[in-house]
Design a protein around this motif. Structure first.
Motif, PDB file in Angstrom:
ATOM      1  N   LEU A 313      46.988   4.906  28.842  1.00  0.00           N
ATOM      2  CA  LEU A 313      47.210   3.803  28.280  1.00  0.00           C
ATOM      3  C   LEU A 313      46.811   3.959  26.712  1.00  0.00           C
ATOM      4  CD1 LEU A 313      46.398   1.017  30.704  1.00  0.00           C
ATOM      5  CD2 LEU A 313      48.604   1.401  29.529  1.00  0.00           C
ATOM      6  N   LEU A 314      45.714   4.724  26.246  1.00  0.00           N
ATOM      7  CA  LEU A 314      45.360   4.778  25.025  1.00  0.00           C
ATOM      8  C   LEU A 314      46.572   5.819  24.326  1.00  0.00           C
ATOM      9  CD1 LEU A 314      41.584   5.316  25.252  1.00  0.00           C
ATOM     10  CD2 LEU A 314      42.588   3.233  24.490  1.00  0.00           C
ATOM     11  N   ASN A 315      47.031   6.842  25.090  1.00  0.00           N
ATOM     12  CA  ASN A 315      47.817   7.616  24.640  1.00  0.00           C
ATOM     13  C   ASN A 315      49.174   7.180  24.279  1.00  0.00           C
ATOM     14  OD1 ASN A 315      46.562  10.209  24.229  1.00  0.00           O
ATOM     15  ND2 ASN A 315      46.273  10.150  26.622  1.00  0.00           N
ATOM     16  N   LEU A 323      39.806  -3.300  22.488  1.00  0.00           N
ATOM     17  CA  LEU A 323      39.758  -2.869  23.850  1.00  0.00           C
ATOM     18  C   LEU A 323      38.670  -3.369  24.437  1.00  0.00           C
ATOM     19  CD1 LEU A 323      40.593  -0.934  25.834  1.00  0.00           C
ATOM     20  CD2 LEU A 323      39.205   1.049  24.453  1.00  0.00           C
ATOM     21  N   LYS A 324      38.852  -3.867  25.690  1.00  0.00           N
ATOM     22  CA  LYS A 324      37.580  -4.466  26.528  1.00  0.00           C
ATOM     23  C   LYS A 324      37.599  -3.947  28.006  1.00  0.00           C
ATOM     24  CE  LYS A 324      35.583  -9.041  27.761  1.00  0.00           C
ATOM     25  NZ  LYS A 324      35.735 -10.425  27.875  1.00  0.00           N
ATOM     26  N   PHE A 325      36.266  -3.254  28.353  1.00  0.00           N
ATOM     27  CA  PHE A 325      35.993  -2.964  29.673  1.00  0.00           C
ATOM     28  C   PHE A 325      35.269  -4.004  30.406  1.00  0.00           C
ATOM     29  CE2 PHE A 325      35.705   1.281  27.457  1.00  0.00           C
ATOM     30  CZ  PHE A 325      37.276   1.612  27.301  1.00  0.00           C
ATOM     31  N   GLN A 326      35.557  -4.277  31.534  1.00  0.00           N
ATOM     32  CA  GLN A 326      34.825  -5.263  32.273  1.00  0.00           C
ATOM     33  C   GLN A 326      35.084  -5.314  33.810  1.00  0.00           C
ATOM     34  OE1 GLN A 326      35.771  -9.367  31.266  1.00  0.00           O
ATOM     35  NE2 GLN A 326      33.998 -10.176  32.387  1.00  0.00           N
ATOM     36  N   LYS A 327      33.925  -5.261  34.707  1.00  0.00           N
ATOM     37  CA  LYS A 327      33.986  -5.123  35.971  1.00  0.00           C
ATOM     38  C   LYS A 327      34.170  -6.298  36.542  1.00  0.00           C
ATOM     39  CE  LYS A 327      31.910  -2.897  40.062  1.00  0.00           C
ATOM     40  NZ  LYS A 327      30.720  -1.968  40.639  1.00  0.00           N
ATOM     41  N   CYS A 328      35.547  -6.586  37.137  1.00  0.00           N
ATOM     42  CA  CYS A 328      35.636  -8.143  37.642  1.00  0.00           C
ATOM     43  C   CYS A 328      35.592  -8.186  39.045  1.00  0.00           C
ATOM     44  CB  CYS A 328      37.104  -8.310  36.932  1.00  0.00           C
ATOM     45  SG  CYS A 328      37.340  -8.576  35.426  1.00  0.00           S
ATOM     46  N   HIS A 329      35.689  -7.008  39.711  1.00  0.00           N
ATOM     47  CA  HIS A 329      35.419  -7.086  41.458  1.00  0.00           C
ATOM     48  C   HIS A 329      34.796  -6.137  41.748  1.00  0.00           C
ATOM     49  CE1 HIS A 329      39.693  -8.042  39.469  1.00  0.00           C
ATOM     50  NE2 HIS A 329      39.566  -8.996  40.056  1.00  0.00           N
ATOM     51  N   GLU A 330      34.218  -6.423  42.889  1.00  0.00           N
ATOM     52  CA  GLU A 330      32.998  -5.550  43.670  1.00  0.00           C
ATOM     53  C   GLU A 330      34.093  -5.012  44.636  1.00  0.00           C
ATOM     54  OE1 GLU A 330      30.306  -4.777  42.768  1.00  0.00           O
ATOM     55  OE2 GLU A 330      29.851  -6.329  41.345  1.00  0.00           O
ATOM     56  N   ILE A 331      34.248  -3.407  44.169  1.00  0.00           N
ATOM     57  CA  ILE A 331      34.873  -2.421  45.153  1.00  0.00           C
ATOM     58  C   ILE A 331      33.969  -1.313  45.334  1.00  0.00           C
ATOM     59  CG2 ILE A 331      36.860  -1.261  45.853  1.00  0.00           C
ATOM     60  CD1 ILE A 331      38.563  -3.291  44.117  1.00  0.00           C
ATOM     61  N   GLU A 332      33.741  -0.938  46.665  1.00  0.00           N
ATOM     62  CA  GLU A 332      33.091   0.245  46.867  1.00  0.00           C
ATOM     63  C   GLU A 332      33.988   1.516  46.897  1.00  0.00           C
ATOM     64  OE1 GLU A 332      30.570   0.076  50.321  1.00  0.00           O
ATOM     65  OE2 GLU A 332      29.738  -1.883  49.704  1.00  0.00           O
ATOM     66  N   GLY A 333      33.646   2.650  46.239  1.00  0.00           N
ATOM     67  CA  GLY A 333      34.548   3.756  46.052  1.00  0.00           C
ATOM     68  C   GLY A 333      33.912   4.788  45.552  1.00  0.00           C
ATOM     69  N   THR A 334      34.273   6.163  45.580  1.00  0.00           N
ATOM     70  CA  THR A 334      33.811   7.045  44.692  1.00  0.00           C
ATOM     71  C   THR A 334      33.628   6.798  43.106  1.00  0.00           C
ATOM     72  OG1 THR A 334      35.870   8.156  44.607  1.00  0.00           O
ATOM     73  CG2 THR A 334      34.308   8.662  46.344  1.00  0.00           C
ATOM     74  N   CYS A 347      45.867   5.845  18.850  1.00  0.00           N
ATOM     75  CA  CYS A 347      45.450   4.504  18.386  1.00  0.00           C
ATOM     76  C   CYS A 347      43.796   4.596  17.819  1.00  0.00           C
ATOM     77  CB  CYS A 347      45.281   3.584  19.451  1.00  0.00           C
ATOM     78  SG  CYS A 347      44.570   3.987  21.217  1.00  0.00           S
ATOM     79  N   LEU A 348      43.139   5.749  18.546  1.00  0.00           N
ATOM     80  CA  LEU A 348      41.702   5.632  18.018  1.00  0.00           C
ATOM     81  C   LEU A 348      41.709   6.115  16.754  1.00  0.00           C
ATOM     82  CD1 LEU A 348      40.149   7.318  21.260  1.00  0.00           C
ATOM     83  CD2 LEU A 348      39.982   5.124  20.759  1.00  0.00           C
ATOM     84  N   SER A 349      42.670   6.940  16.333  1.00  0.00           N
ATOM     85  CA  SER A 349      42.468   7.368  14.751  1.00  0.00           C
ATOM     86  C   SER A 349      43.247   6.688  13.795  1.00  0.00           C
ATOM     87  CB  SER A 349      43.024   8.776  14.833  1.00  0.00           C
ATOM     88  OG  SER A 349      44.260   8.813  15.048  1.00  0.00           O
ATOM     89  N   SER A 350      44.012   5.411  14.397  1.00  0.00           N
ATOM     90  CA  SER A 350      44.586   4.755  13.302  1.00  0.00           C
ATOM     91  C   SER A 350      44.562   3.317  13.424  1.00  0.00           C
ATOM     92  CB  SER A 350      46.181   5.159  13.447  1.00  0.00           C
ATOM     93  OG  SER A 350      46.932   4.887  14.817  1.00  0.00           O
ATOM     94  N   GLU A 368      29.700   8.862  28.411  1.00  0.00           N
ATOM     95  CA  GLU A 368      30.638   9.783  28.051  1.00  0.00           C
ATOM     96  C   GLU A 368      31.905   9.264  27.250  1.00  0.00           C
ATOM     97  OE1 GLU A 368      29.771  13.801  30.861  1.00  0.00           O
ATOM     98  OE2 GLU A 368      31.268  12.259  31.364  1.00  0.00           O
ATOM     99  N   VAL A 369      32.369   8.030  27.973  1.00  0.00           N
ATOM    100  CA  VAL A 369      33.434   7.482  27.286  1.00  0.00           C
ATOM    101  C   VAL A 369      33.056   6.713  26.115  1.00  0.00           C
ATOM    102  CG1 VAL A 369      35.192   5.563  27.794  1.00  0.00           C
ATOM    103  CG2 VAL A 369      34.530   7.094  29.689  1.00  0.00           C
ATOM    104  N   ALA A 370      31.669   6.152  26.195  1.00  0.00           N
ATOM    105  CA  ALA A 370      31.595   5.390  25.095  1.00  0.00           C
ATOM    106  C   ALA A 370      31.296   6.172  23.936  1.00  0.00           C
ATOM    107  CB  ALA A 370      30.087   4.665  25.363  1.00  0.00           C
ATOM    108  N   THR A 371      30.616   7.473  24.316  1.00  0.00           N
ATOM    109  CA  THR A 371      30.262   8.186  22.991  1.00  0.00           C
ATOM    110  C   THR A 371      31.699   8.988  22.546  1.00  0.00           C
ATOM    111  OG1 THR A 371      28.462   8.890  24.092  1.00  0.00           O
ATOM    112  CG2 THR A 371      29.211  10.557  22.813  1.00  0.00           C
ATOM    113  N   PHE A 372      32.652   9.194  23.225  1.00  0.00           N
ATOM    114  CA  PHE A 372      33.973   9.695  22.827  1.00  0.00           C
ATOM    115  C   PHE A 372      34.654   8.460  21.878  1.00  0.00           C
ATOM    116  CE2 PHE A 372      38.440   9.713  23.610  1.00  0.00           C
ATOM    117  CZ  PHE A 372      38.915  11.015  22.984  1.00  0.00           C
ATOM    118  N   ILE A 373      34.717   7.600  22.360  1.00  0.00           N
ATOM    119  CA  ILE A 373      35.205   6.232  21.692  1.00  0.00           C
ATOM    120  C   ILE A 373      34.689   6.266  20.131  1.00  0.00           C
ATOM    121  CG2 ILE A 373      36.037   3.802  21.628  1.00  0.00           C
ATOM    122  CD1 ILE A 373      36.611   3.919  24.269  1.00  0.00           C
TER     123      ILE A 373
END
Length: 418
Positions: A313-315, A323-334, A347-350, A368-373
């Protein structure tokens, strides 16, 4: 002058407005004992709410007689009529009250029932005057043909049971000026494919109960080219097929906790605001899709592939600003896997100005994601990091220190910790 006397000198229009704000019809009728000026006013109030649970009403017969008498004696048109019923024995009376409501030319009808009740066919006969119809926990009767709902603009169907798929299709097709639709499908509602084919529709909330376990097909089919807002939710089972483009779409919430080929974001390219919770990134939308109008993006971080979906989506969102990140549901997974991309999304550069991360826990991937952004977001003005309240204080300090190191590379950006 006593307060009641001062109020009595107000014009009728203002007094009626005050009466319409009272909680129930019982309160409205009770004002008739205040004075001779107040005695006839209740008969002209345009809004009546009948609630059999209010103030512990335990005499069902008395409540029924009160509703019958007050509706019959009411003299002016009733614009809004609201029934809140909890007693099963009252369900048989609702047919009589709806018939009376039709004669009163009710424009807004709300029927909220806590017990199973079959609504009579008289409900359809009164359709010509209705502007808003809201039903909860009711069962609709089948008819050979449905009349046109010529003035209905708002329709809410929560935990409603239907005669079948075809009835739903006919019901919505008969609403020629419908603008707002709310559907919350319950268990065993006799409908598997819920068809929404309404050219005039502007807002739609379509939810399936998480406990549905229907066999075979179970989904939504949407043909509503005038939609401006769409909210879709289903869990474990379900699909959503959008048959035509939605060029007027402004905002969409898409929550699908099940791998399904039926819902793709390719139909949402006109949206300015998106909230997404999808289990797959690969099938989220077709290659070549560009979200030119997308300005606000909120992604749920509960799914394993949310990072892959994020990068796609960023690309493909060149004008994204928030941009907002939020865990809205509890789902177990890898845990999701992050790989530093070979190129920086446009969009990150402009254009990206703000980042908000709710529930940041400082995992390797999150860092790693936060650092990249932070490192590549040339236009960032504000980054807000909100950690869980249960986070260990020492761990929290370490998370903040690590992000601060990345933040120093973006001196024009404000970093806020909460």
């Amino acid at each position: 002058m006593p307060p009641v006397d001062r109020i009595c000198h107000l014009p009728d229009a203002l007094l009626l407005r005050i009466l319409s704000e009272l909680p129930t019809a019982k309160d409205v009728v009770a004002t008739m004992v205040l004075s001779k000026r107040w005695e006839p006013l209740w008969k002209s109030v345009s809004k009546l709410v009948y609630d059999d649970s209010y103030r512990n009403i335990d005499d069902v017969g008395r409540f029924t007689r009160f509703v019958d008498r007050s509706l019959i004696l009411h003299e002016a048109p009733v614009e809004t009529l609201h029934f809140k019923l909890t007693q099963k024995s009252l369900a048989v009376d609702i047919g009589v009250w709806i018939a009376i409501a039709v004669k009163c030319s009710v424009r807004d009808l709300v029927i909220d029932i806590d017990c199973p009740a079959i609504l009579p066919r008289s409900l359809y006969r009164g359709s010509k005057m209705l502007v808003s119809l809201k039903l909860k926990s009711a069962t609709l009767m089948d008819v050979s043909s449905l009349p046109s709902f010529l003035t209905l603009k708002t329709l809410s169907l929560v935990s409603v049971k239907y005669p079948g798929d075809e009835f739903v299709r006919q019901l919505l097709s008969s609403c020629h000026v419908l603008e707002d639709l709310v559907v919350e499908q319950c268990l065993h509602d006799n409908v598997t494919i819920f068809t929404v084919k309404v050219p005039s529709l502007k807002s739609a909330l379509l939810h399936k109960s998480a406990g549905r376990s229907t066999e075979g097909e179970d989904g939504f089919v949407i043909d509503a080219p005038s939609l401006e807002y769409l909210d879709i939710f289903y869990n474990k089972v379900g699909f959503c097929v959008i048959e035509n483009d939605m060029p007027n779409l402004v905002k969409a919430d898409v929550v699908v906790s099940y791998s399904s080929p039926g819902v793709t974001l390719s139909s949402f390219t006109s949206a300015k605001r998106l909230f997404i919770c999808l289990p797959n990134s690969k099938d989220a939308y077709s290659v070549g899709t560009v979200f030119h109008r997308l300005v606000h993006l909120r992604i749920c971080t509960c799914e394993t592939e949310w990072l892959n979906l994020l990068m796609r989506l960023l690309n493909d969102s060149p004008n994204l600003r928030h941009l907002k990140f939020q865990k809205c549901h509890e789902i177990e997974g890898t845990r999701p896997c992050w790989n530093d991309p070979s190129s920086v999304p446009e969009c990150l550069s402009s254009s990206l100005e703000t980042l908000e991360w709710v529930g940041y826990q400082g995992s390797k991937e999150e860092k790693e994601v936060a650092t990249f952004i932070l490192r590549t977001g040339s236009c960032l003005k504000k980054v807000t990091i909100i950690t869980p309240k249960s986070s260990d204080s020492d761990k929290k300090l370490e998370m903040l220190r690590e992000l601060s190191l990345s933040f120093r590379r973006s001196p024009t950006c404000q970093l806020v910790f909460d």
